[in-house]
Design an enzyme around this catalytic site. Structure first.
Site, short mmCIF file in Angstrom:
data_model
loop_
_atom_site.label_atom_id
_atom_site.label_comp_id
_atom_site.label_asym_id
_atom_site.label_seq_id
_atom_site.Cartn_x
_atom_site.Cartn_y
_atom_site.Cartn_z
N GLU A 435 -26.15 -44.80 31.45
CA GLU A 435 -27.30 -43.94 31.76
C GLU A 435 -26.95 -42.98 32.91
O GLU A 435 -27.76 -42.67 33.77
CB GLU A 435 -28.50 -44.84 32.12
CG GLU A 435 -29.88 -44.19 32.03
CD GLU A 435 -30.17 -43.53 30.71
OE1 GLU A 435 -29.94 -44.16 29.65
OE2 GLU A 435 -30.64 -42.37 30.72
C1 LIG Z 1 -21.61 -51.65 27.84
C2 LIG Z 1 -21.89 -50.19 27.67
C3 LIG Z 1 -23.04 -49.78 27.03
C4 LIG Z 1 -23.28 -48.41 26.84
N1 LIG Z 1 -24.37 -48.02 26.10
C5 LIG Z 1 -24.47 -46.72 25.71
C6 LIG Z 1 -25.45 -46.31 24.77
O1 LIG Z 1 -26.29 -47.09 24.32
N2 LIG Z 1 -25.47 -45.01 24.36
C7 LIG Z 1 -24.56 -44.11 24.82
O2 LIG Z 1 -24.60 -42.96 24.40
N3 LIG Z 1 -23.62 -44.45 25.73
C8 LIG Z 1 -23.55 -45.74 26.18
N4 LIG Z 1 -22.59 -46.11 27.08
C9 LIG Z 1 -21.68 -45.11 27.60
C10 LIG Z 1 -21.94 -44.77 29.07
O3 LIG Z 1 -23.17 -44.10 29.19
C11 LIG Z 1 -20.73 -43.95 29.57
O4 LIG Z 1 -19.64 -44.86 29.66
C12 LIG Z 1 -21.01 -43.27 30.88
O5 LIG Z 1 -21.97 -42.26 30.71
C13 LIG Z 1 -19.76 -42.65 31.50
O6 LIG Z 1 -19.02 -41.92 30.57
P1 LIG Z 1 -17.46 -42.21 30.39
O7 LIG Z 1 -17.28 -43.66 30.23
O8 LIG Z 1 -16.92 -41.32 29.36
O9 LIG Z 1 -16.83 -41.82 31.80
P2 LIG Z 1 -16.37 -40.35 32.29
O10 LIG Z 1 -17.38 -39.34 31.95
O11 LIG Z 1 -14.98 -40.14 31.83
O12 LIG Z 1 -16.40 -40.56 33.87
C14 LIG Z 1 -15.43 -41.37 34.55
C15 LIG Z 1 -15.78 -41.40 36.03
O13 LIG Z 1 -15.70 -40.08 36.55
C16 LIG Z 1 -16.92 -39.72 37.19
N5 LIG Z 1 -17.20 -38.30 36.92
C17 LIG Z 1 -17.29 -37.69 35.73
N6 LIG Z 1 -17.55 -36.38 35.90
C18 LIG Z 1 -17.63 -36.14 37.22
C19 LIG Z 1 -17.87 -34.99 38.05
N7 LIG Z 1 -18.13 -33.80 37.52
N8 LIG Z 1 -17.86 -35.15 39.39
C20 LIG Z 1 -17.63 -36.37 39.95
N9 LIG Z 1 -17.40 -37.48 39.22
C21 LIG Z 1 -17.39 -37.37 37.88
C22 LIG Z 1 -17.99 -40.64 36.64
O14 LIG Z 1 -18.99 -40.89 37.62
C23 LIG Z 1 -17.19 -41.90 36.32
O15 LIG Z 1 -17.14 -42.74 37.46
C24 LIG Z 1 -22.36 -47.46 27.34
C25 LIG Z 1 -21.22 -47.89 28.03
C26 LIG Z 1 -20.96 -49.22 28.18
C27 LIG Z 1 -19.70 -49.66 28.88
#
Ligand SMILES: Cc1cc2nc3c(=O)[nH]c(=O)nc-3n(C[C@H](O)[C@H](O)[C@H](O)COP(=O)(O)OP(=O)(O)OC[C@H]3O[C@@H](n4cnc5c(N)ncnc54)[C@H](O)[C@@H]3O)c2cc1C
Length: 593
Positions: A435
């Site tokens: 989220e």
């Molecule tokens: C158990 C689980 C359940 C989930 N359920 C859902 C679901 O129901 N529906 C759904 O759609 N998704 C779901 N997700 C996905 C989740 O919302 C994403 O993992 C999350 O939004 C982060 O995206 P990412 O993993 O691609 O990380 P990335 O976007 O690659 O980010 C990696 C890190 O970099 C940081 N970051 C990214 N961009 C920036 C920036 N511009 N400036 C500073 N820091 C930055 C982030 O804070 C993070 O710490 C789920 C994930 C898990 C693990």
């Protein structure tokens, strides 16, 4: 086996002594008299401890299993889900028109905390359905509402939110899932979504996926994203289920916690989808529920901290180690219980003062959402939108930290699985990530929310703190010293940080962004400081009125004093870090990491 007792009494205190819900002009609030809310909270508490909590460890150890395209949930989940449906708990704050009970969101939030505290993984199936149903309620056509909402409110059909793809999580503008328009007005959806919570399972007849996708030829990036309803089984005109749609589960993830909730790779192969809301306005449609959804995740942080804390207290009273340095407390035993030691006390007080302060913050936030939705109160809407990243980011970071503190009370016995303490930390951890990861919440707060409407809402927050301090400075000298002065000082730190951003962030945005995480946390502390000052005021006035429950209110005052003296001063450290700017953060060349 871990224990869980629903914090019903604390919720009653917040609803009636602090928020004074029955005096509110928000529609539905005058019905929330203490007997009524007590009855409903007691009943929800019973389900939490008798039905959901016993399934928590089972869910953790069995997890979900994918077999022939079907996800099997842990033993007992389906029967418990049916029991929740039969009891009408799934649609408690949804409109009566669609089978809900139309109760205010503040009550829904209190109940959700109990359900989540006793079993977070289980409660997510219902929570995601609530989120998807709210989106359809806000943006659907009448026909879409009539088709999907009654079944979703009853949880006969559950819902999901599909945003994330393998190459895009935070940066959703990179999305590749496609939606090709069809002659009959529907779309063919193709692409892969990952990490989809409750994406597939065996507890509902149908699953209604809300999927973000791009219509070819639309604007680039995030502005070209639209939202679609994609049912697992297509729904016929008479409301019965038709053919299986082109959506399937590719895999379920092995993960750190919330094992009882299926986290799925979802494949969409020319699946039939229906546009929800306007084309290319998918993010706006998602944002409508953002305040609620993020408050719900902040609630998970508090709920896990509460559950872990209860077990830590139980253990600290029972485990005999060492002697009280000021005099033996258990002369007949070989040692005194852990709870006599100041360092154990510090940990338990951190936990207690956080969970009770965090709960107050959540219910205040939920009451503002009610005012915004039910009373069209624009100020409440603006303030809760400003505070949403704080509710989500601060409460989940602190919630996780508190589960670790609770685990630490058990020493090595917290690290091994016998007492179930590691599950609280493992389950709480995800709330910091999904989220919108917490780093991104902090960016949203500093980069966007502070400036909304010319800074009107943050100024309103400072004014609210100032007014509270002014109006309550004559309660007693002790109240001023213990509550008003620390709150004033922390609020001053927060304003100074805001001023630093204004003066330095324009010439170099990194000066603002490098301090955003600290700012989110200091904002959280000030909010909890305000909550504790309000709770202390309510407790003092109950004592002054001769309450027969003096111990409860005295405990509130003692816990509040602890927060103000030992946790709230964190704002000074955050301010020091923020005003050191971005130079030391950005100095190192990427090659040297
Ligand atoms: C158990 C689980 C359940 C989930 N359920 C859902 C679901 O129901 N529906 C759904 O759609 N998704 C779901 N997700 C996905 C989740 O919302 C994403 O993992 C999350 O939004 C982060 O995206 P990412 O993993 O691609 O990380 P990335 O976007 O690659 O980010 C990696 C890190 O970099 C940081 N970051 C990214 N961009 C920036 C920036 N511009 N400036 C500073 N820091 C930055 C982030 O804070 C993070 O710490 C789920 C994930 C898990 C693990």
């Amino acid at each position: 086996m871990p224990i869980y007792t629903a914090p019903t009494k604390d919720m009653q205190f917040l609803l009636h002594d602090v928020l004074k819900v029955t005096t509110s002009s928000v529609p539905g609030y005058s019905d929330l008299d203490p007997d009524f809310t007590n009855a409903i909270l007691e009943e929800a508490g019973k389900i939490s401890s008798e039905v959901l909590q016993p399934l928590n460890v089972i869910g953790d150890t069995e997890g979900c299993v994918l077999e022939n395209g079907i996800v099997r949930t842990p033993s007992g989940f389906k029967a418990a889900f049916d029991q929740m449906k039969e009891g009408g708990w799934t649609g408690i704050d949804m409109p009566e028109q669609y089978g809900g009970q139309n109760m205010p969101y503040v009550i829904g939030t209190a109940i959700s905390e109990m359900f989540s505290g006793s079993n977070q993984a289980f409660t997510m199936y219902q929570g995601l359905t609530h989120g998807a149903a709210s989106a359809i309620l806000a943006h659907g056509t009448d026909a879409q509402k009539d088709t999907y909402l009654p079944k979703m409110v009853s949880c006969d059909w559950t819902g999901t939110m599909n945003l994330t793809e393998p190459h895009c999580g935070t940066d959703l503008g990179l999305m590749r899932t496609k939606a090709e328009p069809q002659e009959n007005g529907s779309y063919k959806i193709s692409g892969q979504k990952i990490f989809i919570s409750a994406g597939e399972h065996d507890m509902a007849d149908n699953i209604i996926h809300l999927v973000l996708a791009k219509i070819p030829g639309g604007p680039d990036g995030i502005k070209g994203v639209s939202l679609f309803i994609v049912p697992k089984f297509l729904v016929k005109d008479d409301g019965t289920l038709g053919a299986r749609n082109g959506v399937s589960v590719g895999n379920i993830e092995k993960k750190m916690g919330i094992h009882g909730n299926s986290t799925c790779v979802m494949n969409y192969d020319d699946a039939t989808g229906y546009l929800l809301g306007e084309a290319h306005k998918g993010m706006r449609a998602m944002f409508t529920m953002m305040n609620e959804a993020r408050l719900g995740v902040g609630m998970q942080g508090v709920s896990q901290a509460e559950a872990a804390y209860q077990n830590a207290v139980d253990y600290a009273k029972d485990r005999l180690q060492g002697r009280d340095v000021t005099g033996t407390k258990n002369p007949d035993g070989p040692a005194d219980p852990l709870i006599v030691h100041p360092d154990i006390r510090r940990s338990l007080m951190d936990q207690k003062s956080f969970t009770e302060g965090g709960r107050a913050f959540l219910l205040w936030g939920a009451s503002m959402i009610d005012a915004a939705h039910r009373n069209n109160d624009k100020d409440a809407d603006g303030l809760v939108s400003l505070l949403t990243p704080v509710i989500k980011g601060f409460l989940t970071d602190e919630g996780y930290d508190m589960t670790v503190r609770a685990q630490q009370v058990f020493g090595g016995h917290g690290y091994i699985e016998e007492h179930g303490m590691s599950q609280f930390t493992r389950d709480a951890r995800i709330a910091q990530i999904y989220e919108g990861a917490n780093g991104v919440q902090a960016l949203d707060l500093v980069g966007r929310k502070l400036a909304v409407d010319g800074g009107k809402h943050v100024m309103a927050f400072f004014e609210m703190v100032k007014t509270f301090c002014k109006e309550n400075s004559s309660i007693s000298e002790a109240f001023t010293t213990d509550f008003i002065e620390p709150l004033k000082s922390a609020s001053k730190d927060l304003q100074a940080a805001g001023m630093y951003f204004m003066q330095n962030g324009v010439k170099n945005p990194n000066h603002a962004l490098a301090g955003s995480y600290d700012f989110m946390h200091m904002f959280g502390h000030v909010c909890l400081g305000l909550m504790w000052a309000q709770m202390a005021k309510a407790a003092q006035s109950a004592l002054d009125a001769g309450s027969s429950d003096a111990a409860f209110y005295e405990t509130k005052l003692i816990t509040g004093r602890y927060y103000m003296a030992r946790r709230l001063p964190a704002t000074a450290l955050h301010l020091t870090r923020i005003t050191s700017g971005a130079d030391t953060v950005m100095a190192l060349d990427a090659a040297h990491f």
